[in-house]
Design a protein around this motif. Structure first.
Motif, PDB file in Angstrom:
ATOM      1  N   ARG A   1       0.830  -1.204   0.000  1.00  0.00           N
ATOM      2  CA  ARG A   1       0.000   0.000   0.000  1.00  0.00           C
ATOM      3  C   ARG A   1       0.868   1.260   0.000  1.00  0.00           C
ATOM      4  O   ARG A   1       0.537   2.261  -0.646  1.00  0.00           O
ATOM      5  CB  ARG A   1      -0.945   0.019   1.201  1.00  0.00           C
ATOM      6  N   PHE A   2       1.980   1.204   0.720  1.00  0.00           N
ATOM      7  CA  PHE A   2       2.911   2.332   0.736  1.00  0.00           C
ATOM      8  C   PHE A   2       3.511   2.553  -0.647  1.00  0.00           C
ATOM      9  O   PHE A   2       3.537   3.686  -1.153  1.00  0.00           O
ATOM     10  CB  PHE A   2       4.013   2.082   1.758  1.00  0.00           C
TER      11      PHE A   2
ATOM     12  N   ALA B   1       3.777   5.770  -5.676  1.00  0.00           N
ATOM     13  CA  ALA B   1       3.741   5.815  -7.137  1.00  0.00           C
ATOM     14  C   ALA B   1       2.563   6.649  -7.628  1.00  0.00           C
ATOM     15  O   ALA B   1       2.676   7.398  -8.610  1.00  0.00           O
ATOM     16  CB  ALA B   1       3.652   4.395  -7.697  1.00  0.00           C
ATOM     17  N   THR B   2       1.434   6.556  -6.940  1.00  0.00           N
ATOM     18  CA  THR B   2       0.239   7.302  -7.354  1.00  0.00           C
ATOM     19  C   THR B   2       0.423   8.803  -7.178  1.00  0.00           C
ATOM     20  O   THR B   2       0.134   9.587  -8.090  1.00  0.00           O
ATOM     21  CB  THR B   2      -0.985   6.829  -6.545  1.00  0.00           C
ATOM     22  N   VAL B   3       0.922   9.219  -6.013  1.00  0.00           N
ATOM     23  CA  VAL B   3       1.050  10.663  -5.773  1.00  0.00           C
ATOM     24  C   VAL B   3       2.142  11.261  -6.649  1.00  0.00           C
ATOM     25  O   VAL B   3       1.996  12.380  -7.161  1.00  0.00           O
ATOM     26  CB  VAL B   3       1.302  10.959  -4.278  1.00  0.00           C
ATOM     27  N   TRP B   4       3.225  10.531  -6.884  1.00  0.00           N
ATOM     28  CA  TRP B   4       4.262  11.037  -7.771  1.00  0.00           C
ATOM     29  C   TRP B   4       3.730  11.210  -9.186  1.00  0.00           C
ATOM     30  O   TRP B   4       4.018  12.215  -9.830  1.00  0.00           O
ATOM     31  CB  TRP B   4       5.462  10.086  -7.779  1.00  0.00           C
TER      32      TRP B   4
ATOM     33  N   LEU C   1       8.596   0.186  -7.301  1.00  0.00           N
ATOM     34  CA  LEU C   1       8.184   1.580  -7.378  1.00  0.00           C
ATOM     35  C   LEU C   1       8.384   2.130  -8.781  1.00  0.00           C
ATOM     36  O   LEU C   1       7.513   2.817  -9.329  1.00  0.00           O
ATOM     37  CB  LEU C   1       8.981   2.413  -6.369  1.00  0.00           C
ATOM     38  N   LEU C   2       9.521   1.815  -9.385  1.00  0.00           N
ATOM     39  CA  LEU C   2       9.823   2.314 -10.732  1.00  0.00           C
ATOM     40  C   LEU C   2       8.776   1.856 -11.739  1.00  0.00           C
ATOM     41  O   LEU C   2       8.250   2.662 -12.523  1.00  0.00           O
ATOM     42  CB  LEU C   2      11.210   1.836 -11.155  1.00  0.00           C
ATOM     43  N   GLU C   3       8.458   0.574 -11.728  1.00  0.00           N
ATOM     44  CA  GLU C   3       7.487   0.057 -12.694  1.00  0.00           C
ATOM     45  C   GLU C   3       6.090   0.602 -12.432  1.00  0.00           C
ATOM     46  O   GLU C   3       5.356   0.919 -13.378  1.00  0.00           O
ATOM     47  CB  GLU C   3       7.485  -1.470 -12.653  1.00  0.00           C
ATOM     48  N   GLY C   4       5.729   0.732 -11.152  1.00  0.00           N
ATOM     49  CA  GLY C   4       4.418   1.284 -10.838  1.00  0.00           C
ATOM     50  C   GLY C   4       4.279   2.722 -11.295  1.00  0.00           C
ATOM     51  O   GLY C   4       3.229   3.125 -11.825  1.00  0.00           O
TER      52      GLY C   4
ATOM     53  N   ASP D   1       4.239   2.884 -15.267  1.00  0.00           N
ATOM     54  CA  ASP D   1       2.933   2.467 -15.798  1.00  0.00           C
ATOM     55  C   ASP D   1       1.911   3.589 -15.676  1.00  0.00           C
ATOM     56  O   ASP D   1       1.106   3.832 -16.596  1.00  0.00           O
ATOM     57  CB  ASP D   1       2.427   1.232 -15.060  1.00  0.00           C
ATOM     58  N   ARG D   2       1.921   4.276 -14.561  1.00  0.00           N
ATOM     59  CA  ARG D   2       0.959   5.367 -14.350  1.00  0.00           C
ATOM     60  C   ARG D   2       1.249   6.551 -15.270  1.00  0.00           C
ATOM     61  O   ARG D   2       0.333   7.206 -15.774  1.00  0.00           O
ATOM     62  CB  ARG D   2       0.984   5.801 -12.883  1.00  0.00           C
ATOM     63  N   LEU D   3       2.517   6.837 -15.492  1.00  0.00           N
ATOM     64  CA  LEU D   3       2.872   7.937 -16.383  1.00  0.00           C
ATOM     65  C   LEU D   3       2.473   7.609 -17.823  1.00  0.00           C
ATOM     66  O   LEU D   3       1.973   8.475 -18.545  1.00  0.00           O
ATOM     67  CB  LEU D   3       4.374   8.215 -16.295  1.00  0.00           C
TER      68      LEU D   3
END
Length: 211
Positions: free
Chosen positions: A131-132, A137-140, A168-171, A174-176
């Motif tokens: 979750r952390f 990743a979401t807020v960044w 973290l990098l992949e998450g 993916d979001r970007l």
């Protein structure tokens, strides 16, 4: 400052102080002089502020009981936290705050109440760790997408030591991509201090007009 990089529990106390939360009752802090440390945070004496993501990783790791007293090497707690998060298939992101302004500032304080609630409810540690990671990743990605739109940019360079964290990098990448942005990931140059040293050498060479 240096001791905080070696002893994750100090970062946990500082984070909880910033969030206005009482660290009392947390098993990883048992026996530690967290009251004295909170007084230092309040006074600002011998308590330099840090914006390092690594110190935030240390704090979360300490909350989960991952080498809270002392790390054998810098980055140990963060690496073990990543490995723990990798054991959870996915989880709802923890919330982070974003202070508006010319340059948005990410605030981890909103993350701590639900994280502590999960701890006290006996939520499995891998889920808390995941979750952390998902929250970060979401807020960044939200902040970067906002800045990219404001500046009319589409390419985003992902660098810094924390980008050695594959989860973290992949998450984040993916979001970007989902936001229509192009993440650029270091390949031939290290994402951490090695890349920093190379950049400093390039700047020094340019200033000295060295070919």
């Amino acid at each position: 400052g240096d001791r905080a990089a070696r002893e994750p529990w100090r970062n946990l106390v500082a984070q909880l102080w910033h969030a206005g939360l009482d660290p009392g009752g947390l098993e990883p802090l048992a026996g530690e002089a967290h009251g004295s440390l909170r007084e230092l945070c309040e006074s600002g004496i011998a308590a330099p502020p840090a914006s390092s993501t690594g110190r935030l990783f240390d704090a979360v790791a300490a909350a989960l009981g991952i080498c809270p007293r002392r790390q054998s090497y810098e980055g140990e707690a963060a690496m073990r936290l990543e490995a723990l998060a990798g054991r959870a298939p996915g989880a709802t992101p923890y919330p982070f705050g974003i202070a508006a302004g010319p340059m948005p500032v990410i605030d981890p304080a909103p993350m701590w109440p639900p994280l502590l609630t999960d701890l006290r409810a006996g939520t499995p540690a891998p889920i808390i760790a995941r979750r952390f990671h998902e929250g970060l990743a979401t807020v960044w990605s939200d902040v970067v997408a906002t800045l990219a739109g404001r500046l009319g940019q589409q390419r985003v360079v992902l660098a810094g030591g924390v980008m050695q964290n594959r989860l973290l990098l992949e998450g984040l990448a993916d979001r970007l991509l989902a936001a229509g942005l192009q993440p650029l990931i270091p390949a031939r140059v290290p994402a951490g201090d090695g890349g920093l040293a190379l950049g400093q050498a390039v700047i020094a060479a340019a200033l000295d007009e060295v070919p």
